[in-house]
Write a protein that holds these residues in place. Structure first.
Motif, PDB file in Angstrom:
ATOM      1  N   LEU A 175       0.867  -1.056   0.007  1.00 31.73           N
ATOM      2  CA  LEU A 175       0.157  -0.025  -0.011  1.00 31.73           C
ATOM      3  C   LEU A 175       0.823   1.296  -0.075  1.00 31.73           C
ATOM      4  O   LEU A 175       0.542   2.254  -0.768  1.00 31.73           O
ATOM      5  CB  LEU A 175      -0.794  -0.092   1.182  1.00 31.73           C
ATOM      6  N   SER A 176       1.762   1.272   0.877  1.00 34.71           N
ATOM      7  CA  SER A 176       2.839   2.619   0.518  1.00 34.71           C
ATOM      8  C   SER A 176       3.520   2.698  -0.678  1.00 34.71           C
ATOM      9  O   SER A 176       3.516   3.628  -1.228  1.00 34.71           O
ATOM     10  CB  SER A 176       4.021   1.962   1.660  1.00 34.71           C
ATOM     11  N   LYS A 177       3.909   1.556  -1.359  1.00 35.92           N
ATOM     12  CA  LYS A 177       4.250   1.587  -2.766  1.00 35.92           C
ATOM     13  C   LYS A 177       3.385   2.025  -3.529  1.00 35.92           C
ATOM     14  O   LYS A 177       3.537   2.659  -4.662  1.00 35.92           O
ATOM     15  CB  LYS A 177       4.947   0.216  -3.259  1.00 35.92           C
ATOM     16  N   LEU A 178       1.960   1.407  -3.543  1.00 36.30           N
ATOM     17  CA  LEU A 178       1.077   1.857  -4.348  1.00 36.30           C
ATOM     18  C   LEU A 178       0.798   3.511  -4.230  1.00 36.30           C
ATOM     19  O   LEU A 178       0.455   4.276  -5.165  1.00 36.30           O
ATOM     20  CB  LEU A 178      -0.201   1.113  -4.006  1.00 36.30           C
ATOM     21  N   SER A 179       0.657   3.813  -3.070  1.00 35.81           N
ATOM     22  CA  SER A 179       0.439   5.447  -2.661  1.00 35.81           C
ATOM     23  C   SER A 179       1.674   6.052  -3.398  1.00 35.81           C
ATOM     24  O   SER A 179       1.160   7.363  -4.082  1.00 35.81           O
ATOM     25  CB  SER A 179       0.419   5.779  -1.222  1.00 35.81           C
ATOM     26  N   LYS A 180       2.613   5.809  -3.456  1.00 35.86           N
ATOM     27  CA  LYS A 180       3.833   6.551  -4.031  1.00 35.86           C
ATOM     28  C   LYS A 180       3.755   6.581  -5.467  1.00 35.86           C
ATOM     29  O   LYS A 180       3.952   7.463  -6.115  1.00 35.86           O
ATOM     30  CB  LYS A 180       5.222   5.931  -3.429  1.00 35.86           C
ATOM     31  N   ALA A 181       3.115   5.245  -5.888  1.00 33.47           N
ATOM     32  CA  ALA A 181       3.056   5.303  -7.577  1.00 33.47           C
ATOM     33  C   ALA A 181       2.035   6.104  -8.081  1.00 33.47           C
ATOM     34  O   ALA A 181       2.082   6.657  -9.247  1.00 33.47           O
ATOM     35  CB  ALA A 181       2.913   3.869  -7.954  1.00 33.47           C
ATOM     36  N   ILE A 182       0.792   6.359  -7.199  1.00 31.66           N
ATOM     37  CA  ILE A 182      -0.183   7.129  -7.360  1.00 31.66           C
ATOM     38  C   ILE A 182      -0.101   8.545  -7.412  1.00 31.66           C
ATOM     39  O   ILE A 182      -0.271   9.253  -8.202  1.00 31.66           O
ATOM     40  CB  ILE A 182      -1.527   6.601  -6.577  1.00 31.66           C
ATOM     41  N   TYR A 183       0.575   8.977  -6.336  1.00 30.02           N
ATOM     42  CA  TYR A 183       0.368  10.410  -6.040  1.00 30.02           C
ATOM     43  C   TYR A 183       2.111  11.127  -6.612  1.00 30.02           C
ATOM     44  O   TYR A 183       2.223  11.985  -6.689  1.00 30.02           O
ATOM     45  CB  TYR A 183       0.541  10.652  -4.511  1.00 30.02           C
ATOM     46  N   GLY A 184       2.858  10.160  -7.179  1.00 26.03           N
ATOM     47  CA  GLY A 184       3.868  10.630  -7.499  1.00 26.03           C
ATOM     48  C   GLY A 184       5.188  10.937  -6.553  1.00 26.03           C
ATOM     49  O   GLY A 184       5.267  10.234  -5.594  1.00 26.03           O
ATOM     50  N   ASP A 185       5.740  12.123  -6.699  1.00 24.67           N
ATOM     51  CA  ASP A 185       6.676  12.597  -5.733  1.00 24.67           C
ATOM     52  C   ASP A 185       6.107  13.088  -4.446  1.00 24.67           C
ATOM     53  O   ASP A 185       5.412  13.906  -4.467  1.00 24.67           O
ATOM     54  CB  ASP A 185       7.553  13.713  -6.424  1.00 24.67           C
ATOM     55  N   PRO A 236       1.282  15.798  -2.734  1.00 24.67           N
ATOM     56  CA  PRO A 236       1.549  14.309  -2.723  1.00 24.67           C
ATOM     57  C   PRO A 236       1.787  13.878  -1.420  1.00 24.67           C
ATOM     58  O   PRO A 236       1.714  12.760  -0.802  1.00 24.67           O
ATOM     59  CB  PRO A 236       2.507  14.027  -3.763  1.00 24.67           C
ATOM     60  N   LYS A 237       2.792  14.807  -0.634  1.00 29.87           N
ATOM     61  CA  LYS A 237       3.555  14.106   0.576  1.00 29.87           C
ATOM     62  C   LYS A 237       2.436  14.206   1.431  1.00 29.87           C
ATOM     63  O   LYS A 237       2.346  13.041   2.439  1.00 29.87           O
ATOM     64  CB  LYS A 237       4.676  15.113   1.014  1.00 29.87           C
ATOM     65  N   LEU A 238       1.705  15.166   1.713  1.00 27.07           N
ATOM     66  CA  LEU A 238       0.661  15.297   2.564  1.00 27.07           C
ATOM     67  C   LEU A 238      -0.426  14.048   2.508  1.00 27.07           C
ATOM     68  O   LEU A 238      -0.592  13.168   3.300  1.00 27.07           O
ATOM     69  CB  LEU A 238      -0.161  16.432   2.494  1.00 27.07           C
ATOM     70  N   MET A 239      -0.726  13.640   1.244  1.00 25.06           N
ATOM     71  CA  MET A 239      -1.751  12.598   0.999  1.00 25.06           C
ATOM     72  C   MET A 239      -0.994  11.308   1.331  1.00 25.06           C
ATOM     73  O   MET A 239      -1.666  10.252   1.836  1.00 25.06           O
ATOM     74  CB  MET A 239      -2.245  12.574  -0.349  1.00 25.06           C
TER      75      MET A 239
END
Length: 647
Positions: free
Chosen positions: A308-318, A324-327
């Motif tokens: 889920l952490s990897k997926l969040s990074k893939a979706i929100y980008g940088d 993106p950092k906040l989300m």
């Protein structure tokens, strides 16, 4: 102590305040569905890990590329699990309506399949609830350590503290804990939905990130035989079935809902099934679309970054700055919160189920008692201790805990749905739609049974063997406890018909030195027996020459001044033991005069502080423990409360 207890647990609740502890549908979803809803945080992850493990050792390519060769299979796996979710949801909705007083697997099996099936289902579910606490909270801590890797070395401590926090909240009561847990549950659902919507926009409408490229040799390696592909699918399916843990929780807790309880519980179950299905399928679809994969850590003491952490990074980008950092951090934070909250489902159901077992005489009766806050406090404390121990043994590593997780609950699913089939068959004369309902539950029982076998076979060497051994062992223990209670009841009942004859009473006062407590013990002994039937007994340790000690000489010299005509007898203990010579003397007296009752009086002084009890009266405690096992022996303690200024 009491003010602190009230501060932590709140005011005491009377028995007639039970109605005020009922929960609304909104709160009930957070109390009884947090386990099922939060499972989306690791269910897809387990599917990906299972698929990844099938291509270890492919030469010339990275593990990520090897996993990507099979991750497309995650979609049909997820669809199959979603279909099973709907089947079980329909089956358990019927259970809720048929058993408005609470229709967990234990109750259903007991009424329709017999005690053996009920104890098997109960043992499986009790085991699963312990694993729910350990695995869920460990997964939550893994979400935090994925976002903040510096905390990784403290994951066990953080997990145990989180479990203790949940335990304290549950000791306050279901309603209070549910209101608190609503925030992380609904916050997690909202953030997952936002992430999925964002991911769909990026992956479908805007093209999204480029998926992981697959090496040609890996593509060739995936051209496996049909049996191998079926085996891989079965392993991935059984791994992903962790998404279904907690589905039965609402049926266990129907009585916790406001009236009409059954209707409200059924509505809540429909919402749970819908939310769980959407989130699980969405995460699996996006992970497959974006090429996000997960592999178990090679080191059992280390926790890998979650899918889920990897997926969040893939979706929100940088995710190093800005929105993106906040989300990303909000998603990880609420994932941690909801996974910790998910343990509340086990805390809501484990004590209730243990109390049902205890009421029927298959577990200790202490588990039926409710504490100050109308909760089964003993069950909560046992669940906390065992789950913390499990976390410590497994290093809070979900890779070790999750393989144990699903088998127990699917045993419960299978037994419960089978019991519901028999429920409708037994009511075919009064229920117009009994055949249709029996078929629905029969489909659920068949599907759950197939998955149970699948999990048992494919996960056997990965830890499922522990559940295979543990559940029958617990069932044997339950029945031994039950036989013990039956035997005790029969002995007590038969004792009513025994004739009671007057018995002579010989009183023995144990003396170590003369003090106020000794004098009170002597006077009490004279009050309950004739003077000729009372004697004092002391133990002395002779010196190296076999002569009496100085303590005995002083006691013997002063005895005539305080004894009030009671004789003092000394037993020499050449091996410097106190308890054993007294027991031997009591046994000798009982053998010499089997018709008498021997009353042993122990003078004990009571200190004015708790730690003083640790320093005194330990010999008396041991002696009483042994004397209680002697027939026709009565033990009486004479407490002497010391002046606080003496110590």
């Amino acid at each position: 102590m009491q003010p602190f207890r009230r501060l932590i647990l709140g005011r005491r609740l009377a028995s007639d305040e039970t109605q005020h502890t009922k929960v609304s549908n909104f709160v009930g979803l957070s109390v009884f569905s947090s386990d099922a809803l939060s499972s989306v945080a690791y269910a897809t992850q387990e599917i990906m890990a299972s698929l990844s493990s099938n291509l270890h050792g492919v030469a010339g390519v990275s593990l990520a590329a090897a996993a990507a060769a099979l991750y497309g299979m995650s979609i049909p796996v997820a669809l199959g699990i979603a279909g099973l979710l709907v089947i079980l949801g329909i089956g358990y909705r019927q259970t809720v309506m048929a058993y408005p007083g609470g229709g967990g697997a234990y109750i259903v099996a007991k009424e329709n399949l017999g005690e053996l099936a009920a104890q098997t289902a109960g043992a499986a579910l009790l085991t699963d609830y312990i694993l729910t606490v350990a695995a869920s909270v460990s997964s939550g801590v893994a979400a935090i350590t994925s976002a903040l890797p510096s905390l990784g070395e403290h994951n066990v401590l953080i997990t145990i503290l989180a479990i203790c926090f949940i335990a304290v909240l549950n000791l306050r009561g279901v309603k209070e804990s549910g209101a608190f847990f609503a925030v992380p549950t609904y916050g997690f659902v909202f953030l997952i939905m936002v992430m999925l919507a964002t991911g769909v926009v990026r992956a479908v409408l805007m093209g999204g990130p480029t998926p992981v490229m697959v090496h040609d040799s890996v593509r060739h390696a995936t051209h496996l035989g049909s049996f191998a592909m079926v085996w891989i699918f079965m392993r991935a399916f059984s791994a992903g079935c962790t998404a279904l843990t907690g589905v039965e929780a609402i049926s266990n807790g129907v009585t916790a809902f406001r009236e009409p309880a059954a209707r409200n519980a059924a509505k809540t179950m429909v919402w749970m099934i819908a939310l769980l299905g959407v989130m699980f399928l969405g995460i699996t679809f996006l992970a497959s679309k974006l090429g996000v994969v997960y592999m178990h850590s090679a080191d059992a003491s280390q926790v890998a970054e979650t899918l889920l952490s990897k997926l969040s990074k893939a979706i929100y980008g940088d995710v190093t700055h800005g929105l993106p950092k906040l989300m990303y951090y909000l998603t990880q934070g609420f994932t941690f919160a909801v996974l910790v909250v998910a343990a509340n489902t086990a805390y809501a159901d484990f004590p209730r189920l243990a109390a049902l077992h205890a009421t029927d005489g298959f577990l200790p009766k202490q588990l039926t008692s409710q504490g100050d806050r109308l909760v089964f406090s003993n069950g909560i404390l046992i669940l906390t201790f065992v789950s913390c121990l499990l976390v410590w043994v497994c290093h809070a590593n979900t890779d070790l805990l999750l393989p144990l997780y699903a088998l127990g609950v699917f045993i419960g699913f299978t037994v419960s749905q089978t019991g519901m089939v028999m429920h409708w068959v037994n009511r075919k004369a009064t229920e117009p739609n009994w055949l249709f309902k029996a078929i629905l539950n029969g489909i659920g029982a068949t599907a759950a049974g197939i998955v149970m076998i699948d999990i048992g076979v494919t996960k056997f060497v990965h830890g499922a063997w522990i559940i295979v051994v543990l559940v029958p062992t617990l069932v044997i223990i339950f029945f031994r406890i039950h036989r013990h209670y039956i035997r005790i009841r029969s002995l007590l009942a038969s004792s009513r018909t025994e004739e009671v004859y007057p018995r002579k009473n010989r009183v023995v006062v144990l003396v170590s030195r003369i003090h106020r407590g000794t004098l009170e013990a002597i006077r009490y002994a004279k009050a309950i027996a004739d003077r000729g039937q009372v004697e004092a007994l002391t133990i002395d340790f002779p010196d190296a020459h076999g002569h009496p000690s100085a303590e005995w000489e002083r006691l013997n010299a002063d005895w005539h001044r305080y004894c009030e005509g009671i004789p003092l007898r000394v037993v020499m203990s050449e091996f410097r033991k106190t308890v054993e010579p007294i027991l031997a003397e009591v046994d000798r007296m009982a053998k010499a005069e089997p018709e008498i009752t021997i009353t042993v009086i122990l003078p004990e002084f009571v200190t004015d502080n708790w730690w003083g009890h640790l320093l005194h009266n330990q010999t008396a405690l041991r002696l009483k423990a042994y004397l209680y096992t002697r027939p026709k022996v009565v033990v009486i303690s004479i407490p002497y409360h010391l002046d606080p200024h003496v110590i």
